[in-house]
Design a protein around this motif. Structure first.
Motif, PDB file in Angstrom:
ATOM      1  N   ARG A 101       0.923  -1.125  -0.033  1.00  0.00           N
ATOM      2  CA  ARG A 101      -0.036   0.167   0.054  1.00  0.00           C
ATOM      3  C   ARG A 101       0.854   1.294  -0.004  1.00  0.00           C
ATOM      4  O   ARG A 101       0.434   2.122  -0.706  1.00  0.00           O
ATOM      5  N   ALA A 102       1.868   1.324   0.906  1.00  0.00           N
ATOM      6  CA  ALA A 102       2.776   2.260   0.674  1.00  0.00           C
ATOM      7  C   ALA A 102       3.502   2.757  -0.479  1.00  0.00           C
ATOM      8  O   ALA A 102       3.701   3.774  -0.857  1.00  0.00           O
ATOM      9  N   LEU A 103       3.883   1.559  -1.204  1.00  0.00           N
ATOM     10  CA  LEU A 103       4.552   1.731  -2.564  1.00  0.00           C
ATOM     11  C   LEU A 103       3.369   2.348  -3.626  1.00  0.00           C
ATOM     12  O   LEU A 103       3.841   3.208  -4.560  1.00  0.00           O
ATOM     13  N   GLY A 104       2.329   1.697  -3.430  1.00  0.00           N
ATOM     14  CA  GLY A 104       1.013   2.285  -4.339  1.00  0.00           C
ATOM     15  C   GLY A 104       0.965   3.635  -4.115  1.00  0.00           C
ATOM     16  O   GLY A 104       0.670   4.658  -4.988  1.00  0.00           O
ATOM     17  N   ALA A 105       1.005   4.045  -2.797  1.00  0.00           N
ATOM     18  CA  ALA A 105       0.549   5.603  -2.423  1.00  0.00           C
ATOM     19  C   ALA A 105       1.665   6.399  -2.856  1.00  0.00           C
ATOM     20  O   ALA A 105       1.232   7.718  -3.459  1.00  0.00           O
ATOM     21  N   GLY A 106       3.035   6.065  -3.033  1.00  0.00           N
ATOM     22  CA  GLY A 106       3.918   6.841  -3.461  1.00  0.00           C
ATOM     23  C   GLY A 106       4.050   6.735  -5.274  1.00  0.00           C
ATOM     24  O   GLY A 106       5.299   7.223  -5.307  1.00  0.00           O
ATOM     25  N   SER A 107       3.269   6.082  -5.619  1.00  0.00           N
ATOM     26  CA  SER A 107       3.493   5.973  -7.068  1.00  0.00           C
ATOM     27  C   SER A 107       2.058   6.524  -7.792  1.00  0.00           C
ATOM     28  O   SER A 107       1.268   6.677  -7.065  1.00  0.00           O
ATOM     29  N   GLY A 108       2.252   6.269  -9.183  1.00  0.00           N
ATOM     30  CA  GLY A 108       1.228   6.919  -9.945  1.00  0.00           C
ATOM     31  C   GLY A 108       0.698   6.097 -11.000  1.00  0.00           C
ATOM     32  O   GLY A 108       1.390   5.026 -11.309  1.00  0.00           O
ATOM     33  N   GLY A 109      -0.242   6.286 -11.474  1.00  0.00           N
ATOM     34  CA  GLY A 109      -0.523   5.378 -12.779  1.00  0.00           C
ATOM     35  C   GLY A 109      -1.304   4.078 -12.186  1.00  0.00           C
ATOM     36  O   GLY A 109      -1.838   4.039 -11.138  1.00  0.00           O
ATOM     37  N   ASP A 110      -1.134   2.995 -13.062  1.00  0.00           N
ATOM     38  CA  ASP A 110      -1.580   1.578 -12.835  1.00  0.00           C
ATOM     39  C   ASP A 110      -1.059   1.280 -11.681  1.00  0.00           C
ATOM     40  O   ASP A 110      -1.772   0.482 -10.692  1.00  0.00           O
ATOM     41  N   LEU A 111       0.170   1.511 -11.203  1.00  0.00           N
ATOM     42  CA  LEU A 111       0.703   1.001  -9.902  1.00  0.00           C
ATOM     43  C   LEU A 111      -0.236   1.508  -8.652  1.00  0.00           C
ATOM     44  O   LEU A 111      -0.165   0.710  -7.770  1.00  0.00           O
ATOM     45  N   ALA A 112      -0.607   2.777  -8.678  1.00  0.00           N
ATOM     46  CA  ALA A 112      -1.360   3.178  -7.726  1.00  0.00           C
ATOM     47  C   ALA A 112      -2.569   2.634  -7.509  1.00  0.00           C
ATOM     48  O   ALA A 112      -3.042   2.547  -6.349  1.00  0.00           O
ATOM     49  N   GLY A 145      -3.269  -0.755  -8.518  1.00  0.00           N
ATOM     50  CA  GLY A 145      -2.989  -2.305  -8.498  1.00  0.00           C
ATOM     51  C   GLY A 145      -2.347  -2.554  -7.207  1.00  0.00           C
ATOM     52  O   GLY A 145      -2.859  -3.735  -6.624  1.00  0.00           O
ATOM     53  N   MET A 146      -1.489  -1.799  -6.704  1.00  0.00           N
ATOM     54  CA  MET A 146      -0.826  -1.946  -5.197  1.00  0.00           C
ATOM     55  C   MET A 146      -1.902  -2.168  -4.328  1.00  0.00           C
ATOM     56  O   MET A 146      -1.754  -3.062  -3.292  1.00  0.00           O
ATOM     57  N   PRO A 147      -2.631  -1.170  -4.030  1.00  0.00           N
ATOM     58  CA  PRO A 147      -3.656  -1.586  -2.948  1.00  0.00           C
ATOM     59  C   PRO A 147      -4.517  -2.683  -3.017  1.00  0.00           C
ATOM     60  O   PRO A 147      -4.708  -3.494  -1.978  1.00  0.00           O
ATOM     61  N   VAL A 148      -4.963  -3.189  -4.270  1.00  0.00           N
ATOM     62  CA  VAL A 148      -5.674  -4.445  -4.561  1.00  0.00           C
ATOM     63  C   VAL A 148      -4.589  -5.352  -4.106  1.00  0.00           C
ATOM     64  O   VAL A 148      -5.083  -6.579  -3.299  1.00  0.00           O
ATOM     65  N   LEU A 149      -3.472  -5.645  -4.574  1.00  0.00           N
ATOM     66  CA  LEU A 149      -2.622  -6.546  -4.149  1.00  0.00           C
ATOM     67  C   LEU A 149      -2.178  -6.642  -2.590  1.00  0.00           C
ATOM     68  O   LEU A 149      -2.205  -7.745  -2.024  1.00  0.00           O
ATOM     69  N   ALA A 150      -2.006  -5.586  -2.016  1.00  0.00           N
ATOM     70  CA  ALA A 150      -2.064  -5.539  -0.595  1.00  0.00           C
ATOM     71  C   ALA A 150      -3.224  -6.027   0.292  1.00  0.00           C
ATOM     72  O   ALA A 150      -2.997  -6.882   1.247  1.00  0.00           O
ATOM     73  N   LEU A 151      -4.303  -5.893  -0.376  1.00  0.00           N
ATOM     74  CA  LEU A 151      -5.417  -6.475   0.168  1.00  0.00           C
ATOM     75  C   LEU A 151      -5.684  -8.033   0.185  1.00  0.00           C
ATOM     76  O   LEU A 151      -5.761  -8.671   1.144  1.00  0.00           O
TER      77      LEU A 151
END
Length: 223
Positions: free
Chosen positions: A153-164, A166-172
């Motif tokens: 989630r932290a990586l997604g919050a600090g990124s943009g685009g698709d990564l922002a 997809g990462m929360p979904v992966l974190a969940l």
């Protein structure tokens, strides 16, 4: 002028010649008989030697079959021993070879090993004394999964685009798998205790992990 031979001398010479001829014939017959006996004895010796060779070949073939059966049985028993030991059985390697000073029939020895393995305790369920460790496995697995999810989630919050996105979904997903992560160390614990992971410890680990995950998600939501 030739001197006439007396009739008595001539008759004696004829008798002597006849006697010598008879003796030669007897000796020839004796030699032929001896030769025939030697031929029969030689044939008998050859036949006996051939029979001994046949028996020796049969014994060699039987010994080879016995070696193959013993090797197969030894490999089977070695595999059973490795299975009984569990994860640590991998360090045993291949079955050991025959000892140089081994004597006697190997079949009774293999039978004794088989009976010994049959008498050993079959892997059972983990005892109740292992419950605190199982609870620790459930809590630890949930914490590891939650930490990985938080990192995602932290990586997604600090990124943009698709990564922002997809990462929360992966974190969940990783966080929700937390109740199952603790099953891996629980399996190692069961192997070290020479036990099997039955439904009771599985449910205990999963329930502990689920409760820990729910508590962590609740704490996160209330912040």
């Amino acid at each position: 002028m030739n001197t006439p031979v007396a009739s008595e001398t001539y008759a004696a010479q004829v008798r002597r010649l006849a006697d010598l001829t008879a003796r030669v014939a007897a000796q020839r017959a004796e030699a032929n008989g001896w030769y025939a006996q030697q031929v029969v004895a030689a044939d008998r010796a050859v036949a006996e030697a051939a029979e001994q060779v046949r028996r020796a070949e049969a014994e060699v073939a039987e010994a080879q079959r016995m070696v193959e059966r013993v090797d197969a049985e030894a490999a089977h028993l070695w595999g059973q021993l490795r299975a009984r030991i569990g994860t640590g059985g991998r360090r045993l390697g291949d079955p050991p070879g025959p000892a140089r000073d081994a004597t006697g029939d190997p079949v009774p020895l293999l039978r004794g090993v088989r009976e010994l393995l049959d008498r050993t305790r079959q892997p059972g369920e983990l005892p109740g004394s292992a419950n605190p460790l199982l609870v620790g496995c459930g809590i630890g697995g949930a914490l590891v999964a939650y930490a990985l999810g938080a990192g995602a989630r932290a990586l997604g919050a600090g990124s943009g685009g698709d990564l922002a996105v997809g990462m929360p979904v992966l974190a969940l997903v990783v966080t929700l798998l937390g109740p199952l992560v603790g099953l891996a160390p629980a399996r190692l614990l069961a192997d070290r205790r020479h036990a099997v992971l039955t439904p009771r410890p599985i449910l205990l680990v999963a329930a502990t992990g689920l409760a820990t995950t729910a508590l962590l998600l609740t704490l996160t939501a209330t912040r």
